[in-house]
Write a protein that holds these residues in place. Structure first.
Motif, PDB file in Angstrom:
ATOM      1  N   ALA A 216      23.031   0.372   3.883  1.00 18.92           N
ATOM      2  CA  ALA A 216      22.341   1.046   4.990  1.00 18.92           C
ATOM      3  C   ALA A 216      20.921   1.448   4.582  1.00 18.92           C
ATOM      4  N   ILE A 217      20.766   1.892   3.350  1.00 18.83           N
ATOM      5  CA  ILE A 217      19.436   2.251   2.852  1.00 18.83           C
ATOM      6  C   ILE A 217      18.534   1.026   2.869  1.00 18.83           C
ATOM      7  N   ARG A 218      19.006  -0.073   2.312  1.00 19.68           N
ATOM      8  CA  ARG A 218      18.179  -1.289   2.253  1.00 19.68           C
ATOM      9  C   ARG A 218      17.814  -1.788   3.654  1.00 19.68           C
ATOM     10  N   ILE A 219      18.792  -1.780   4.551  1.00 16.98           N
ATOM     11  CA  ILE A 219      18.551  -2.252   5.906  1.00 16.98           C
ATOM     12  C   ILE A 219      17.546  -1.345   6.620  1.00 16.98           C
ATOM     13  N   SER A 220      17.727  -0.044   6.496  1.00 18.97           N
ATOM     14  CA  SER A 220      16.850   0.906   7.188  1.00 18.97           C
ATOM     15  C   SER A 220      15.432   0.892   6.621  1.00 18.97           C
ATOM     16  N   GLU A 221      15.276   0.556   5.362  1.00 14.25           N
ATOM     17  CA  GLU A 221      13.934   0.438   4.786  1.00 14.25           C
ATOM     18  C   GLU A 221      13.158  -0.688   5.458  1.00 14.25           C
TER      19      GLU A 221
ATOM     20  N   PRO B 163       0.830  -1.211   0.000  1.00 12.57           N
ATOM     21  CA  PRO B 163       0.000   0.000   0.000  1.00 12.57           C
ATOM     22  C   PRO B 163       0.861   1.257   0.000  1.00 12.57           C
ATOM     23  N   ALA B 164       0.313   2.330  -0.559  1.00 13.80           N
ATOM     24  CA  ALA B 164       1.049   3.593  -0.648  1.00 13.80           C
ATOM     25  C   ALA B 164       1.483   4.075   0.731  1.00 13.80           C
ATOM     26  N   LYS B 165       0.655   3.887   1.747  1.00 12.12           N
ATOM     27  CA  LYS B 165       0.998   4.323   3.101  1.00 12.12           C
ATOM     28  C   LYS B 165       2.264   3.629   3.596  1.00 12.12           C
ATOM     29  N   THR B 166       2.426   2.361   3.265  1.00 11.45           N
ATOM     30  CA  THR B 166       3.619   1.609   3.649  1.00 11.45           C
ATOM     31  C   THR B 166       4.845   2.159   2.933  1.00 11.45           C
ATOM     32  N   GLU B 167       4.685   2.498   1.669  1.00 10.48           N
ATOM     33  CA  GLU B 167       5.779   3.083   0.883  1.00 10.48           C
ATOM     34  C   GLU B 167       6.235   4.413   1.467  1.00 10.48           C
ATOM     35  N   VAL B 168       5.286   5.236   1.843  1.00 10.06           N
ATOM     36  CA  VAL B 168       5.603   6.541   2.419  1.00 10.06           C
ATOM     37  C   VAL B 168       6.301   6.362   3.764  1.00 10.06           C
ATOM     38  N   ALA B 169       5.786   5.477   4.598  1.00  3.76           N
ATOM     39  CA  ALA B 169       6.407   5.225   5.898  1.00  3.76           C
ATOM     40  C   ALA B 169       7.837   4.730   5.718  1.00  3.76           C
ATOM     41  N   GLN B 170       8.038   3.847   4.772  1.00  3.72           N
ATOM     42  CA  GLN B 170       9.380   3.332   4.498  1.00  3.72           C
ATOM     43  C   GLN B 170      10.310   4.453   4.042  1.00  3.72           C
ATOM     44  N   ALA B 171       9.816   5.341   3.188  1.00  4.38           N
ATOM     45  CA  ALA B 171      10.626   6.458   2.701  1.00  4.38           C
ATOM     46  C   ALA B 171      11.012   7.377   3.856  1.00  4.38           C
ATOM     47  N   ILE B 172      10.066   7.702   4.696  1.00  4.60           N
ATOM     48  CA  ILE B 172      10.354   8.582   5.834  1.00  4.60           C
ATOM     49  C   ILE B 172      11.342   7.906   6.781  1.00  4.60           C
TER      50      ILE B 172
ATOM     51  N   ARG C  25       3.491   9.203  12.414  1.00  9.60           N
ATOM     52  CA  ARG C  25       3.531   8.022  13.292  1.00  9.60           C
ATOM     53  C   ARG C  25       4.265   6.859  12.624  1.00  9.60           C
ATOM     54  N   VAL C  26       5.458   7.186  12.124  1.00 11.84           N
ATOM     55  CA  VAL C  26       6.303   6.201  11.462  1.00 11.84           C
ATOM     56  C   VAL C  26       7.313   5.674  12.475  1.00 11.84           C
ATOM     57  N   ARG C  27       7.466   4.377  12.498  1.00 13.14           N
ATOM     58  CA  ARG C  27       8.451   3.770  13.379  1.00 13.14           C
ATOM     59  C   ARG C  27       9.841   4.014  12.815  1.00 13.14           C
ATOM     60  N   PRO C  28      10.747   4.619  13.613  1.00 13.93           N
ATOM     61  CA  PRO C  28      12.120   4.786  13.118  1.00 13.93           C
ATOM     62  C   PRO C  28      12.806   3.426  12.986  1.00 13.93           C
ATOM     63  N   THR C  29      13.877   3.389  12.258  1.00 17.11           N
ATOM     64  CA  THR C  29      14.616   2.145  12.123  1.00 17.11           C
ATOM     65  C   THR C  29      15.187   1.711  13.474  1.00 17.11           C
ATOM     66  N   VAL C  30      15.222   0.427  13.691  1.00 25.76           N
ATOM     67  CA  VAL C  30      15.833  -0.102  14.917  1.00 25.76           C
ATOM     68  C   VAL C  30      17.352   0.002  14.856  1.00 25.76           C
ATOM     69  N   MET C  31      17.859   0.383  13.697  1.00 29.93           N
ATOM     70  CA  MET C  31      19.311   0.468  13.488  1.00 29.93           C
ATOM     71  C   MET C  31      19.919   1.793  13.950  1.00 29.93           C
ATOM     72  N   LEU C  32      19.123   2.724  14.470  1.00 31.02           N
ATOM     73  CA  LEU C  32      19.664   4.028  14.856  1.00 31.02           C
ATOM     74  C   LEU C  32      20.865   3.932  15.806  1.00 31.02           C
ATOM     75  N   PRO C  33      20.856   3.055  16.814  1.00 30.40           N
ATOM     76  CA  PRO C  33      22.053   2.983  17.664  1.00 30.40           C
ATOM     77  C   PRO C  33      23.305   2.562  16.876  1.00 30.40           C
ATOM     78  N   PHE C  34      23.137   1.676  15.916  1.00 26.52           N
ATOM     79  CA  PHE C  34      24.272   1.263  15.093  1.00 26.52           C
ATOM     80  C   PHE C  34      24.708   2.415  14.185  1.00 26.52           C
ATOM     81  N   TRP C  35      23.744   3.111  13.554  1.00 27.60           N
ATOM     82  CA  TRP C  35      24.088   4.232  12.666  1.00 27.60           C
ATOM     83  C   TRP C  35      24.751   5.361  13.463  1.00 27.60           C
ATOM     84  N   HIS C  36      24.390   5.485  14.744  1.00 30.36           N
ATOM     85  CA  HIS C  36      25.001   6.490  15.610  1.00 30.36           C
ATOM     86  C   HIS C  36      26.518   6.280  15.672  1.00 30.36           C
ATOM     87  N   VAL C  37      26.901   5.052  15.928  1.00 30.33           N
ATOM     88  CA  VAL C  37      28.329   4.715  16.042  1.00 30.33           C
ATOM     89  C   VAL C  37      28.978   4.657  14.661  1.00 30.33           C
TER      90      VAL C  37
END
Length: 181
Positions: free
Chosen positions: A174-179, A13-22, A74-86
């Protein structure tokens, strides 16, 4: 009106695409801010310190905008943020430790990847004109960063081609993983 060729049975669905992009754009801007933080930790007092601070400030603005979109939509951020931080800080500091030109080579590689990524998003998110306008504005600033890197000797960095290929591959991963995560 939506492009009838765009949505077929089985498509997300388009909503999923937008959430993934954000989500992925938020992660990318977060990583970019961390790369500049790493570069500034090493080169902040050098000749390019003000230039790095200028680019970091723009990335920080991009990040704050996506922070707002994450909350508003109300988009869930990637769970990878702590890794991307480092990882972002280490990439920035490591390339800066190799010298000004290597830091600029990092900037060029990252921004070329993001330019292509943002172009693709704008082509895909046709039902989101405001989001596309934001992405286009940020893409123009990323291209500016790439041009600054080229003007400041990125291509003269030792091992430029190999370094650039490695960083671009890492960015694409990183893009693929964060999507997805």
């Amino acid at each position: 009106m939506s492009d009838p060729r765009r949505y077929l049975p089985g498509d997300r669905p388009a909503k999923t695409e937008v959430a993934q992009a954000i989500r992925v754009d938020h992660a990318g801007e977060y990583g970019a801010a961390r790369i500049y933080a790493g570069q500034l930790a090493v080169l902040g007092r050098g000749a390019n310190g003000d230039l790095l601070r200028h680019m970091q400030a723009q990335e920080q603005h991009h990040l704050e905008t996506f922070n707002g979109l994450i909350a508003d939509r109300r988009v869930r951020p990637t769970v990878m943020l702590p890794f991307w931080h480092v990882a972002g800080f280490v990439l920035g500091a490591a390339t800066a430790a190799l010298g000004d030109k290597a830091a600029m080579a990092c900037t060029v590689a990252v921004e070329e990847t993001i330019d292509a990524h943002y172009r693709s998003q704008v082509e895909t998110l046709t039902d989101e004109p405001a989001l596309c306008e934001t992405i286009e504005t940020f893409r123009a600033e990323e291209v500016e960063h790439r041009d600054i890197g080229l003007e400041h000797g990125a291509e003269q960095a030792p091992g430029y081609r190999a370094l650039s290929r490695l960083i671009r591959a890492g960015c694409r991963a990183a893009i693929r993983i964060s999507e997805r995560l």
